[in-house]
Design a protein around this motif. Structure first.
Motif, mmCIF file in Angstrom:
data_model
loop_
_atom_site.group_PDB
_atom_site.id
_atom_site.type_symbol
_atom_site.label_atom_id
_atom_site.label_comp_id
_atom_site.label_asym_id
_atom_site.label_seq_id
_atom_site.Cartn_x
_atom_site.Cartn_y
_atom_site.Cartn_z
ATOM 1 N N GLU A 86 17.150 -6.425 -2.235
ATOM 2 C CA GLU A 86 16.165 -7.059 -3.117
ATOM 3 C C GLU A 86 16.428 -6.720 -4.590
ATOM 4 O OE1 GLU A 86 12.310 -5.983 -1.564
ATOM 5 O OE2 GLU A 86 12.633 -7.092 0.299
ATOM 6 N N ASN A 124 10.400 5.256 3.475
ATOM 7 C CA ASN A 124 11.637 4.918 4.186
ATOM 8 C C ASN A 124 12.462 6.144 4.546
ATOM 9 O OD1 ASN A 124 11.269 2.001 3.720
ATOM 10 N ND2 ASN A 124 11.740 2.486 1.585
ATOM 11 N N GLU A 265 9.252 -3.699 -4.038
ATOM 12 C CA GLU A 265 10.137 -3.940 -2.899
ATOM 13 C C GLU A 265 9.375 -3.868 -1.587
ATOM 14 O OE1 GLU A 265 12.292 0.279 -2.081
ATOM 15 O OE2 GLU A 265 12.164 -0.356 -4.176
ATOM 16 N N ASN A 266 9.986 -4.400 -0.547
ATOM 17 C CA ASN A 266 9.412 -4.365 0.794
ATOM 18 C C ASN A 266 9.970 -3.187 1.563
ATOM 19 O OD1 ASN A 266 7.798 -6.942 1.006
ATOM 20 N ND2 ASN A 266 9.751 -7.764 0.315
ATOM 21 N N ARG A 267 9.145 -2.181 1.766
ATOM 22 C CA ARG A 267 9.576 -1.013 2.521
ATOM 23 C C ARG A 267 9.789 -1.354 3.993
ATOM 24 N NH1 ARG A 267 5.668 3.959 0.479
ATOM 25 N NH2 ARG A 267 6.745 4.390 -1.489
ATOM 26 N N GLY A 270 6.667 -1.546 6.249
ATOM 27 C CA GLY A 270 5.803 -2.710 6.233
ATOM 28 C C GLY A 270 5.025 -2.946 4.964
ATOM 29 N N MET A 271 4.889 -1.935 4.119
ATOM 30 C CA MET A 271 4.121 -2.120 2.888
ATOM 31 C C MET A 271 5.059 -2.401 1.719
ATOM 32 S SD MET A 271 3.121 1.840 2.039
ATOM 33 C CE MET A 271 2.777 2.219 3.765
ATOM 34 N N LYS A 272 4.489 -2.930 0.659
ATOM 35 C CA LYS A 272 5.230 -3.098 -0.584
ATOM 36 C C LYS A 272 5.038 -1.845 -1.442
ATOM 37 C CE LYS A 272 4.974 -8.160 -0.886
ATOM 38 N NZ LYS A 272 6.413 -8.452 -0.879
ATOM 39 N N SER A 273 6.054 -1.494 -2.194
ATOM 40 C CA SER A 273 5.942 -0.366 -3.112
ATOM 41 C C SER A 273 6.603 -0.739 -4.430
ATOM 42 C CB SER A 273 6.599 0.891 -2.533
ATOM 43 O OG SER A 273 7.996 0.716 -2.423
ATOM 44 N N ARG A 274 6.129 -0.108 -5.500
ATOM 45 C CA ARG A 274 6.663 -0.393 -6.830
ATOM 46 C C ARG A 274 7.428 0.833 -7.311
ATOM 47 N NH1 ARG A 274 4.197 -0.705 -12.223
ATOM 48 N NH2 ARG A 274 5.663 -1.843 -13.558
ATOM 49 N N GLU A 314 20.505 -4.171 4.200
ATOM 50 C CA GLU A 314 19.371 -3.861 5.073
ATOM 51 C C GLU A 314 19.680 -2.651 5.958
ATOM 52 O OE1 GLU A 314 18.724 -7.501 7.134
ATOM 53 O OE2 GLU A 314 17.446 -8.347 5.546
#
Length: 406
Positions: A86, A124, A265-267, A270-274, A314
């Motif tokens: 990403e 992650n 980004e998409n961890r 399952g959650m998004k993090s900045r 990935e």
């Protein structure tokens, strides 16, 4: 817990791992704790680590120099693949497997009962560490305090540290979650948790590897990079090993404001993090390699490589480095790199990396063929190509016209 007599801890000396040593002593019936730090180019962060580890309860500290292995076996293969997650150049992602692999080796050597890490249950890194442990010590017990203890925040971690007289290099105001290695520096937490907040690039002490673009010099700087089979070999004519090249490019890129990335980004969990990432040298290296490939790779290989780069990224991001698929993709990449040899010249200016020339003995670019001037290319032959290439489109249109007219 009483069966855990000896624990090997992945130890950075940061907030999480600083409090884990006394926490293990209190909650696992006072086991021996052996701390292991992997040197992947984080520099002064390792200063004073042994004294701190021993003072907080560790029986010993291993500091393992993994920098060249990190660069040669993880960074360069990923860069050759063109893998980006990403837009993120995977700085933390490929540092974890090399560190975890060495920790497993030491744990087996020491006869440890368990390996412990300080990764949170939201992140992650827990996956990256544990998949590597499972690859090399499938029966090893893994302790992850963040999935066990009652501590709920970094503020509470600081409370615990203060109560146990554990010295910290941070305060509540500078309590960003950071990860640093030769390749990058990541920043998460505090004001960055709101995507609506602009990163404070010009705040003193925020950026560590470089400056913001507006603070960069007003004069551009040129850099030449040489590659052999996709591997960087020299900077501005000076032959250096890959780790030295990255360090040199960090210096050049950092002072010119190159390599800042602000990303939601998409961890994997399952959650998004900045996060905000500083990757000055890596940004230059990726760009140069991509430019060289434009003249060295044929279209079909290049396009397939771009597709597989997504999967490669990935796998790295998800901690699946030690898997048959990643190894197979690396074999494909190595085959594509057999002709990726040459020199790339770039211009660095206020955060930008601009092309300034590319040369290769394996170039597939023919100036005479592509020229707008006179060449041997027979332009009339294009008509037959277009007729065949457009045959399905033309046929469909003719048949629809015939049906409409019936």
């Amino acid at each position: 817990m009483s069966e855990i007599k000896k624990v090997v801890l992945a130890y950075s000396g940061g907030l999480d791992t600083s409090i884990i040593i006394p926490w293990l002593k209190e909650n696992y019936n006072n086991p021996e704790v052996i701390a292991v730090s992997g040197d992947v180019g984080q520099g002064t962060e390792l200063d004073g680590l042994e004294e701190k580890a021993l003072r907080t309860g560790a029986s010993k500290l291993y500091i393992e120099d993994l920098t060249d292995e990190f660069v040669d076996d993880f960074i360069i293969p990923t860069m050759k693949a063109g893998a980006k997650y990403e837009g993120y150049l995977l700085g933390t992602s490929f540092a974890r497997p090399v560190i975890a692999k060495r920790i497993v080796e030491i744990a087996l050597q020491e006869g440890a009962d368990a390996i412990c890490h300080g990764c949170t249950g939201k992140g992650n890194d827990q996956v990256r560490f544990e998949l590597t442990i499972k690859a090399f010590a499938p029966h090893m017990t893994i302790i992850a305090p963040w999935r066990e203890w009652n501590i709920k925040s970094r503020d509470e971690e600081i409370d615990y540290a203060e109560a146990h007289h554990i010295p910290l290099k941070i305060s509540r105001e500078t309590n960003y979650s950071k990860d640093k290695n030769l390749w990058h520096l990541s920043h998460e937490g505090l004001d960055l948790e709101d995507p609506g907040n602009e990163p404070l690039y010009n705040k003193p002490g925020f950026l560590e590897l470089g400056v913001s673009p507006e603070m960069a010099p007003d004069k551009p700087e040129y850099v030449e990079l040489a590659f052999e089979k996709g591997v960087p070999t020299a900077v501005n004519g000076q032959k250096l090993k890959a780790a030295e090249i990255i360090a040199k490019l960090n210096e050049l890129g950092g002072k010119n404001g190159v390599g800042l990335l602000d990303l939601v980004e998409n961890r994997l969990v399952g959650m998004k993090s900045r996060g905000v990432y500083e990757t000055p040298g890596g940004t230059i290296l990726y760009h140069a390699h991509e430019v060289l490939e434009t003249i060295c790779l044929d279209k079909e290989t290049s396009h397939m490589k771009e597709q597989l780069a997504i999967k490669f990224a990935e796998l790295v991001y998800n901690g699946q480095w030690f898997t048959p698929l990643r190894e197979s993709l690396s074999a494909f990449v190595d085959k594509t790199q057999e002709t990726v040899t040459g020199t790339v010249k770039l211009k660095l200016y206020k955060g930008n990396v601009q092309n300034a020339g590319v040369w290769s003995p394996y170039s597939l670019y023919s100036e005479t063929l592509a020229s707008f001037g006179e060449s041997d290319y027979k332009q009339a032959e294009a008509e037959g190509f277009i007729n065949l290439f457009g045959l399905p489109i033309q046929t469909k249109a003719i048949l629809e016209e015939q049906r409409k007219n019936k």
